[in-house]
Design a protein around this motif. Structure first.
Motif, PDB file in Angstrom:
ATOM      1  N   LEU A 137     -11.246  -5.853   3.521  1.00 42.93           N
ATOM      2  CA  LEU A 137     -10.354  -6.555   3.177  1.00 42.93           C
ATOM      3  C   LEU A 137     -10.632  -8.266   2.993  1.00 42.93           C
ATOM      4  CD1 LEU A 137      -7.088  -6.489   1.979  1.00 42.93           C
ATOM      5  CD2 LEU A 137      -6.284  -6.788   4.068  1.00 42.93           C
TER       6      LEU A 137
ATOM      7  N   ALA B  73       0.880  -1.346  -0.114  1.00 45.04           N
ATOM      8  CA  ALA B  73      -0.011   0.034   0.068  1.00 45.04           C
ATOM      9  C   ALA B  73       0.852   1.056   0.012  1.00 45.04           C
ATOM     10  CB  ALA B  73      -1.014   0.004   0.990  1.00 45.04           C
TER      11      ALA B  73
ATOM     12  N   CYS C  62      17.406  -1.713  14.482  1.00 39.98           N
ATOM     13  CA  CYS C  62      16.563  -3.157  14.154  1.00 39.98           C
ATOM     14  C   CYS C  62      17.285  -4.321  14.976  1.00 39.98           C
ATOM     15  CB  CYS C  62      16.957  -3.594  12.667  1.00 39.98           C
ATOM     16  SG  CYS C  62      15.895  -4.995  12.208  1.00 39.98           S
TER      17      CYS C  62
END
Ligand SMILES: Cc1cc2nc3c(=O)[nH]c(=O)nc-3n(C[C@H](O)[C@H](O)[C@H](O)COP(=O)(O)OP(=O)(O)OC[C@H]3O[C@@H](n4cnc5c(N)ncnc54)[C@H](O)[C@@H]3O)c2cc1C
Length: 393
Positions: free
Chosen positions: A161, A33, A49
């Motif tokens: 969805l 998206a 991370c």
């Protein structure tokens, strides 16, 4: 074979790489998206991370995964934290294990992980379609042989969805947040850290231990984040209005704290109470706790008396605060809830009602405490979905 993956996040991209390695001739399309793949991975761990954990401090998977521990046990038999370590090292990413058991790239740079995934996906021929929001999983399923849903934290806006799929959804609520204590003077001690506290919610069995940080809005730190995760649904139900109990002595019980104070009083009768804080309680916090226990600032141990001793022991082992509201921790949060695990075959991550449809990552009703466990869930479920798809052919 044509495979659609919905969402180019941690789980989706890991799945795409693993599926393409097994099925080089398959067409793998990732629908994303946003305008960039892996946008969230880029900001994980404050840009460093925290990609997994050694799990050394975890005795039972439920401590790390308050929701989904049983599924994760299954999934880890296919791909666990040791496999993750090996996977990244084989890809040329050196990793470091911190003292707190969290694992980071040695570069301390999340972009190394993002760039690695982008390079591998390009080399393997994975098609990434950015700015392609999928509105109906069902319509994609008609076009592809296998569809993997990896849209991340589910939210009610995602509603349509899944239209026509008849899936059971566990209502989503936030997890991993800090507690607001709007009227508490303890906030004046912002920046104070106590390394080993036990926090719990009055009238419940929710409890967590670890470091606690006092902030200008209330309380944060690993112990509080863990408690917010364990009690995520309960706290949503009571609208984040609850009583936080803090044991400043690492969970030592009231009687033992009282005995220790008593011994101290006998040993140092002439010493000012305010000047004799235990090593693990910073002096400003000690002054605050002594004052909260209604003990005079100029009182000596000889003057404390049994009532004063009881009050101080109670404050140290069972201090209470009114939680009213929650705040996000460095914007790091996850969703508790999502696609119910009752919809899923836990050996394959395939949807029980719809063969060829798979789920991986945070969209599932699986979430973890902080420490690299959430990304580990994304890698492991992404891996298992890829392996299951390859086995279908
Ligand atoms: C600020 C922050 C820091 C974090 N740090 C850590 C950390 O250090 N360690 C850790 O273990 N966890 C961390 N987490 C949690 C971790 O990032 C997530 O659990 C993990 O990214 C989930 O992976 P995922 O692939 O399921 O979802 P995501 O990574 O969120 O990816 C989902 C993707 O799907 C796309 N998408 C959504 N809907 C659609 C649609 N309808 N059509 C097409 N695309 C769609 C989204 O745009 C997104 O790119 C952090 C979270 C945040 C918010």
């Amino acid at each position: 074979m044509k495979i659609a993956i919905i969402g180019a996040g941690a789980a989706g991209c890991f799945c795409a790489i693993e599926v393409k390695r097994r099925l080089p001739d398959a067409i793998v399309d990732i629908y994303e998206a946003g305008n960039k793949p892996l946008a969230k991975v880029a900001i994980t761990g404050g840009g460093r991370c925290n990609l997994t954990n050694s799990f050394e401090s975890i005795d039972n998977l439920k401590e790390a995964y308050p929701r989904g521990d049983k599924l994760m046990r299954r999934v880890f038999s296919a791909f666990d934290n040791r496999d993750t370590w090996e996977w990244f090292e084989n890809e040329g990413v050196n990793l470091v294990l911190q003292d707190d058991h969290c694992v980071f790239p040695a570069s301390q740079d999340a972009m190394q992980i993002v760039n690695l995934f982008l390079t591998r996906m390009r080399q393997l021929g994975v098609n990434i379609l950015t700015r392609h929001k999928v509105d109906s999983v069902k319509s994609l399923m008609d076009e592809y042989d296998a569809t993997v849903v990896t849209i991340g934290g589910y939210h009610p806006g995602t509603g349509d969805l899944f239209e026509g799929l008849d899936l059971e959804i566990v209502p989503p609520v936030p997890s991993l947040f800090t507690f607001n204590l709007p009227s508490s003077p303890v906030r004046d001690l912002m920046g104070t850290v106590v390394e080993d506290v036990t926090v719990s919610l009055a009238g419940t069995r929710f409890k967590a231990s670890g470091p606690l940080l006092i902030t200008h809005w209330g309380m944060s730190g690993p112990a509080v984040l863990k408690l917010s995760s364990y009690a995520a649904r309960h706290l949503a139900e009571v609208r984040y209005d609850s009583t936080l109990l803090v044991n400043w002595c690492g969970g030592v019980d009231l009687d033992s704290v009282r005995s220790t104070l008593q011994r101290n009083a006998v040993k140092n009768p002439l010493k000012l109470i305010i000047n004799s804080h235990p090593e693990y309680i910073p002096s400003r916090l000690w002054t605050y706790l002594v004052t909260k226990s209604k003990i005079r600032g100029d009182a000596r141990w000889a003057e404390i008396g049994p009532k004063g001793l009881n009050r101080l022991a109670e404050t140290l082992s069972n201090d209470s605060y009114h939680i009213k509201g929650q705040s996000r921790f460095k914007e790091e949060f996850v969703t508790c809830g999502g696609v119910s695990l009752t919809n899923i075959n836990n050996k394959t991550l395939e949807c029980v009602k719809h063969p060829g449809l798979y789920f991986a990552g945070e969209v599932l009703d699986v979430d973890a405490i902080t420490g690299g466990y959430n990304l580990q869930a994304a890698w492991s479920t992404g891996f298992l979905a890829a392996e299951s798809i390859a086995k279908r052919t």
